[in-house]
Enzyme design. Structure first.
Site, short mmCIF file in Angstrom:
data_model
loop_
_atom_site.label_atom_id
_atom_site.label_comp_id
_atom_site.label_asym_id
_atom_site.label_seq_id
_atom_site.Cartn_x
_atom_site.Cartn_y
_atom_site.Cartn_z
N GLY A 143 0.80 -1.21 0.00
CA GLY A 143 0.00 0.00 0.00
C GLY A 143 0.83 1.26 0.00
N VAL A 146 3.33 3.13 -2.09
CA VAL A 146 3.77 3.09 -3.50
C VAL A 146 5.28 3.23 -3.61
CG1 VAL A 146 3.58 4.24 -5.73
CG2 VAL A 146 1.54 3.93 -4.31
N ASN A 200 4.82 7.27 13.44
CA ASN A 200 4.09 6.04 13.74
C ASN A 200 4.45 5.46 15.10
OD1 ASN A 200 4.87 5.38 10.42
ND2 ASN A 200 2.80 5.84 11.09
N ARG A 213 6.46 -4.04 11.35
CA ARG A 213 6.31 -2.93 12.29
C ARG A 213 5.57 -3.35 13.56
NH1 ARG A 213 6.24 2.99 10.35
NH2 ARG A 213 7.47 2.90 12.26
N GLU A 237 -1.93 3.26 14.06
CA GLU A 237 -0.71 3.67 13.38
C GLU A 237 -0.10 4.94 13.96
OE1 GLU A 237 0.64 1.97 10.34
OE2 GLU A 237 -0.58 0.42 11.28
N HIS A 278 -1.33 6.50 5.18
CA HIS A 278 -1.62 7.24 6.41
C HIS A 278 -2.18 8.60 6.03
CE1 HIS A 278 1.79 4.72 8.36
NE2 HIS A 278 0.62 4.22 8.71
N ASP A 326 -1.29 11.42 7.07
CA ASP A 326 -0.27 12.46 6.93
C ASP A 326 0.37 12.48 5.55
OD1 ASP A 326 1.48 10.30 7.07
OD2 ASP A 326 2.55 11.01 8.85
N ASN A 341 11.69 4.86 0.60
CA ASN A 341 10.93 3.84 1.30
C ASN A 341 9.55 4.35 1.70
OD1 ASN A 341 11.64 1.17 1.56
ND2 ASN A 341 13.12 1.51 3.19
N CYS A 400 6.95 12.02 8.36
CA CYS A 400 7.06 10.64 8.87
C CYS A 400 8.18 10.52 9.88
CB CYS A 400 7.33 9.67 7.72
SG CYS A 400 5.88 9.25 6.74
#
Length: 444
Positions: free
Chosen positions: A24, A26, A110, A138, A174, A248, A250, A362, A368
């Protein structure tokens, strides 16, 4: 009593690699198999942190986690010395080792959800580590994250800590990547906006990619933090945004104090959200900056990470500032929009572009990489570790990175016992530099 917003950035870890683990996401999928440069990534992150300090912001740091995570391998039945465990696991299941070697802990948006003391019924700042149950690599983070946060923000009169929300996939949480606090000044009572992708017990037929945050976990975090009545809003993210790669919220929206900067397709019903936010904050005048899809197509917004920027209030600077990835300047539609935004006379008046390409490949931009904590001078004085950056600490960390980090890590290197041993030695030294105590499993 002076209040401010501190940013605690995650440091890129020594096992940083492009294994393409995040379904999910990309960018993660697109760059799978590339050769990573952990040294460059860590230095890029430190440069961003130093830039924030140069602007007059309070800047903190959160350490990478111990990787590969041998505790998980032991729990899965592997035994022997550390070297034997890694060697056997790599021979048996390289994909498993890749998941347990991820450096995704760098994305501290996160790490947890934070509710500062002005918003809570007990007058303490609350922390809940995210369970991150949507992605296996994670889902192993929250115990170490909790120990790190407790070392920095000691349990007591000012700070309190919660366990991660239980319930696995159904209660996926998350962290702050789906939470934004709105307020007048940082020390004023604020409003917590929680954005979810799906209901825990709904099939969500309109989603191609998974909705990682659930409505139920959002309510659980806010309620557990003791948010005052009327000061918590829980809304759904637009499924179209998730299906385009906004895993997410954000990735398509960012807020600071009384400004909400978001894409037209970020939420299911942005007009209703705006009305609810304005009502919740009361006398504070909200500024809603909605970016039309006609000006910035959703695809461009996600690929450039226009909204995965930091929106900050710089001391002594009129208006707010965006800390953007350089990819925004390299994308025609987003660069044009930002230039027009700064010239519009609105609440966002400055834009600084930062090179965080190792993270971006990534799927993690400037937002993030940081966990926001609104705090007072007294809160800062009560911190329990050496995690607020100074010139001396930045220089020490740069030297530490150059001493311990490789400039090349490929997926096949994750089975290298030498890389593991290098990393553990480096992290043991780092906990001493940051005065964290024994937060890692291999130290306990």
């Amino acid at each position: 009593m002076a209040w401010f917003e501190a940013n605690f950035d995650g440091l890129v870890g020594a096992t940083h690699n492009y294994a393409g683990l995040s379904y999910g996401n990309v960018a993660s999928a697109k760059n799978k198999g590339l050769i990573a440069n952990p040294r460059e990534g860590a230095l890029q992150g430190l440069a961003k942190m130093q830039h924030m300090r140069d602007l007059g912001m309070v800047q903190g740091i959160l350490p990478p986690h111990d990787r590969p995570h041998l505790s998980t391998l032991r729990a899965l039945g592997f035994s022997g010395s550390d070297a034997e465990i890694l060697t056997t696991a790599w021979m048996a299941n390289p994909a498993l080792v890749a998941n347990l070697s991820s450096s995704a802990t760098m994305w501290t948006a996160n790490a947890a959800t934070v509710t500062p003391s002005p918003d809570t019924t007990d007058g303490r700042t609350h922390f809940t580590p995210a369970n991150l149950s949507a992605m296996y690599h994670r889902s192993i983070e929250h115990e170490t994250t909790g120990r790190v946060l407790q070392a920095i923000f000691p349990e007591g009169d000012r700070f309190t800590h919660h366990a991660a929300i239980p319930g696995g996939h159904h209660m996926g949480d998350e962290g702050a990547a789906n939470h934004t606090r709105f307020c007048g000044e940082y020390g004023d009572e604020g409003v917590g906006l929680f954005v979810y992708g799906r209901g825990a017990f709904e099939k969500a037929d309109d989603l191609t990619f998974p909705g990682r945050q659930t409505m139920e976990s959002s309510h659980a975090v806010g309620t557990g933090h003791g948010l005052r009545p009327g000061r918590m809003l829980v809304v759904r993210q637009n499924p179209e945004a998730i299906n385009m790669g906004a895993f997410h919220n954000d990735v398509v929206a960012v807020g600071n104090r009384n400004v909400h900067f978001y894409h037209e397709k970020a939420f299911e019903n942005p007009a209703a959200l705006n009305a609810a936010l304005q009502k919740a904050v009361g006398d504070v005048e909200m500024h809603f900056v909605e970016v039309p899809d006609a000006a910035v197509p959703l695809k461009d917004a996600i690929s450039s990470y226009l909204f995965n920027s930091q929106l900050i209030s710089v001391p002594g600077r009129d208006g707010m500032t965006l800390i953007l990835p350089v990819e925004v300047a390299e994308t025609v539609s987003t660069k044009r929009y930002v230039d027009e935004l700064l010239a519009s006379g609105g609440p966002i008046t400055h834009a600084d572009y930062m090179d965080v390409r190792q993270s971006m490949r990534n799927g993690g931009g400037p937002a993030c990489l940081r966990l926001r904590v609104a705090m007072s001078d007294e809160d800062k004085a009560a911190l329990g570790a050496n995690c607020i950056l100074t010139d001396t600490l930045v220089a020490t960390l740069e030297d530490w990175v150059k001493k311990h980090y490789r400039d090349r890590v490929a997926r096949e290197d994750l089975g290298d016992v030498a890389l593991m041993e290098e990393n553990f030695r480096a992290l043991d030294e780092l906990t001493q530099i940051l005065q964290l105590g024994s937060v890692y499993d291999f130290q306990r």
